[in-house]
Design an enzyme around this catalytic site. Structure first.
Site, PDB file in Angstrom:
ATOM      1  N   ASP A 119       0.816  -1.216   0.000  1.00 49.75           N
ATOM      2  CA  ASP A 119       0.000   0.000   0.000  1.00 49.75           C
ATOM      3  C   ASP A 119       0.843   1.256   0.000  1.00 49.75           C
ATOM      4  O   ASP A 119       2.051   1.246   0.310  1.00 49.75           O
ATOM      5  CB  ASP A 119      -0.948   0.011   1.200  1.00 49.75           C
ATOM      6  CG  ASP A 119      -0.239  -0.030   2.548  1.00 49.75           C
ATOM      7  OD1 ASP A 119       0.768  -0.761   2.663  1.00 49.75           O
ATOM      8  OD2 ASP A 119      -0.682   0.665   3.478  1.00 49.75           O
ATOM      9  N   GLU A 136      -0.023  -1.047   5.683  1.00 48.76           N
ATOM     10  CA  GLU A 136       1.096  -0.621   6.526  1.00 48.76           C
ATOM     11  C   GLU A 136       1.030   0.866   6.837  1.00 48.76           C
ATOM     12  O   GLU A 136       1.521   1.309   7.881  1.00 48.76           O
ATOM     13  CB  GLU A 136       2.426  -0.945   5.822  1.00 48.76           C
ATOM     14  CG  GLU A 136       3.659  -0.798   6.698  1.00 48.76           C
ATOM     15  CD  GLU A 136       4.279   0.594   6.697  1.00 48.76           C
ATOM     16  OE1 GLU A 136       5.169   0.852   7.521  1.00 48.76           O
ATOM     17  OE2 GLU A 136       3.852   1.437   5.854  1.00 48.76           O
TER      18      GLU A 136
END
Length: 359
Positions: free
Chosen positions: A73, A133
Site C-alpha cells: 500500500d 502498513e
C-alpha cells in the site's frame, strides 16, 4: 489496462508497472491479485494468502531462513496540482516519479525480481507482501499474519525493503499517538464572557511542545533521535460559538530502549496537568546487528549501518524474536512527498546486493 506482472523484466521497469497499479491503503486488492498471480507461476515457491497479504516461500531445506518483507500500500495521492508523485508514474531520464516510488514499490519490485530469478538461494527465503502498513497499527496486514499465521513467518533473520539509500538501517524508533483534551463552556461569541474557550486553553499544551527538547538515545551502538510533536488540532462547532472542547493530536517517536508504556509515561510527565489519552502505539525495534546473518549482510552491503528514525515493520519481526534490518532503494526523506521519486540505478543496485548475498 492489464495488471499482469513480468517478474523477469528490468527491475526499474517492473517498479513502474507496480506504480501504475494504484494501491492506497484499503485498495490493495488489484495489486495483491497481480502479485499472487505472478508468484504462482514460479514452481519453486509455495504461495499463501491472507486477505491482501501474500507470502511466498522456498522449501529447500537450507539451515537458515530469511524473510524479505515489504508492503503493497501507499499513502493517498498528492492533491497539489502539478505534483509528479502520483499515478500513473513518469520518467525524467533515469529517475522514476510516482506515488510509492520510494515507499516502497521499488523495494517490492526487488522482492519480486529475487523471487523470480533466484530459485536456488543459499538460504531459504520467505517473501512477504503485506497490506495496510500506512494506516493505524490495528489494520496492519503483517500484524494480521503474526496473529493468524505465525508459522508462515518462522525465520532466523529479516530484511525489510523500506527506503534506506542502499544502506543498512538497524531497528527503528517506536511511534505513539495521543489525544490531549481541553474543555470549556459553550457560549455565543458576542457574549464570550459567558463561556470558556477550550481552544485558548490548548495554548498551554502548545507552549510545552514548543519548548520540549527531544533526546538522542544510543542503543546498541546506534543513535536514535526522538521527537514529540502536535500533528493536528480539532475544535469548534461554528463561527459564532465559543468552543467547549478542543483536541490536540500528538505523535511521539521514541527510541527502542523504551517500551510503549515507558514512552507513554514520559509523555504524561511532559504534559502533566492535561487530559492525555493514548490512541495508538507501536513498539520500536533494537538494531539486531549482532545476529550472525545481520553481520554478514551488513558486510555484504559494505557501508556503515545507521539507525532507522521512522517506524517500520522490523518492529513486528523483532517482537517475534527475529532480528531484522531495513535495506532498500530510495531516499526515505522523499517518502510521502508530492514529488516522490527513485533513481533506476538505486533499484538495480539494491537487487544486485541482495542477489549476490543470497547466492
Amino acid at each position: 489496462m492489464s495488471n499482469e506482472l513480468d517478474l523477469h523484466q528490468d527491475v526499474a521497469q517492473l517498479t513502474e508497472v507496480l506504480l501504475n497499479v494504484e494501491s492506497v491503503s484499503g485498495t490493495e486488492k488489484p495489486l495483491a491479485d497481480a502479485v499472487e498471480a505472478a508468484l504462482r507461476q514460479l514452481p519453486h515457491l509455495q504461495v499463501l494468502r491472507n486477505g491482501d497479504a501474500i507470502v511466498a516461500r522456498t522449501q529447500l531445506g537450507r539451515p537458515e531462513r530469511v524473510i524479505l518483507a515489504g508492503h503493497l500500500d501507499t499513502v493517498p495521492l498528492p492533491t497539489v496540482e502539478g505534483s509528479r508523485g502520483t499515478v500513473p508514474a513518469s520518467w525524467d531520464g533515469e529517475v522514476l516519479y510516482g506515488r510509492g516510488a520510494t515507499d516502497m514499490k521499488g523495494g517490492v519490485a526487488v522482492q519480486l525480481a529475487l523471487a523470480a530469478t533466484l530459485p536456488q538461494p543459499t538460504k531459504d527465503v520467505t517473501f512477504v507482501f503485506s497490506d495496510h502498513e500506512e494506516v493505524e497499527a490495528a489494520k496492519s496486514g503483517l500484524g494480521r499474519l503474526v496473529r493468524d499465521h505465525r508459522d508462515w513467518l518462522q525465520a532466523d533473520f529479516g530484511i525489510l525493503l523500506e527506503p534506506t539509500n542502499g544502506t543498512v538501517e538497524g531497528g527503528c524508533n517506536g511511534t505513539m499517538r495521543f489525544d490531549v483534551n481541553t474543555h470549556g463552556v459553550a457560549a455565543h461569541s458576542a457574549r464570550s464572557w459567558m463561556g470558556s474557550n477550550a481552544i485558548h486553553a490548548a495554548a498551554g499544551i502548545l507552549d510545552r511542545l514548543r519548548d520540549y527538547q527531544p533526546r538522542t538515545v544510543a542503543v546498541d551502538g546506534l543513535d536514535y533521535r526522538e521527537s514529540l510533536n502536535a500533528v493536528k488540532i480539532r475544535g469548534g462547532t461554528a463561527g459564532n460559538v465559543i468552543p467547549d472542547a478542543c483536541v490536540v493530536e500528538l505523535n511521539y517517536r521514541f527510541a527502542p530502549d523504551k517500551t510503549p508504556d515507558q514512552a507513554e509515561a514520559h509523555v504524561r510527565e511532559v504534559l502533566e496537568g492535561f487530559e492525555v489519552v493514548r490512541t495508538d502505539a507501536a513498539a520500536g525495534a533494537r538494531p539486531g546487528l549482532n545476529a550472525p546473518a545481520a553481520a554478514s549482510f551488513a558486510a555484504a552491503v559494505g557501508a556503515e549501518p545507521k539507525p532507522k528514525y521512522g517506524w517500520t515493520d522490523v518492529a513486528r519481526l523483532s517482537e517475534l524474536g527475529i532480528p531484522a534490518v531495513n535495506f532498500g532503494p530510495g531516499d526515505a526523506l522523499l517518502a510521502h512527498s508530492d514529488d516522490e521519486h527513485v533513481a533506476a540505478a538505486d533499484i538495480r543496485a539494491c537487487l544486485s546486493v541482495l542477489t549476490n548475498w543470497l547466492r
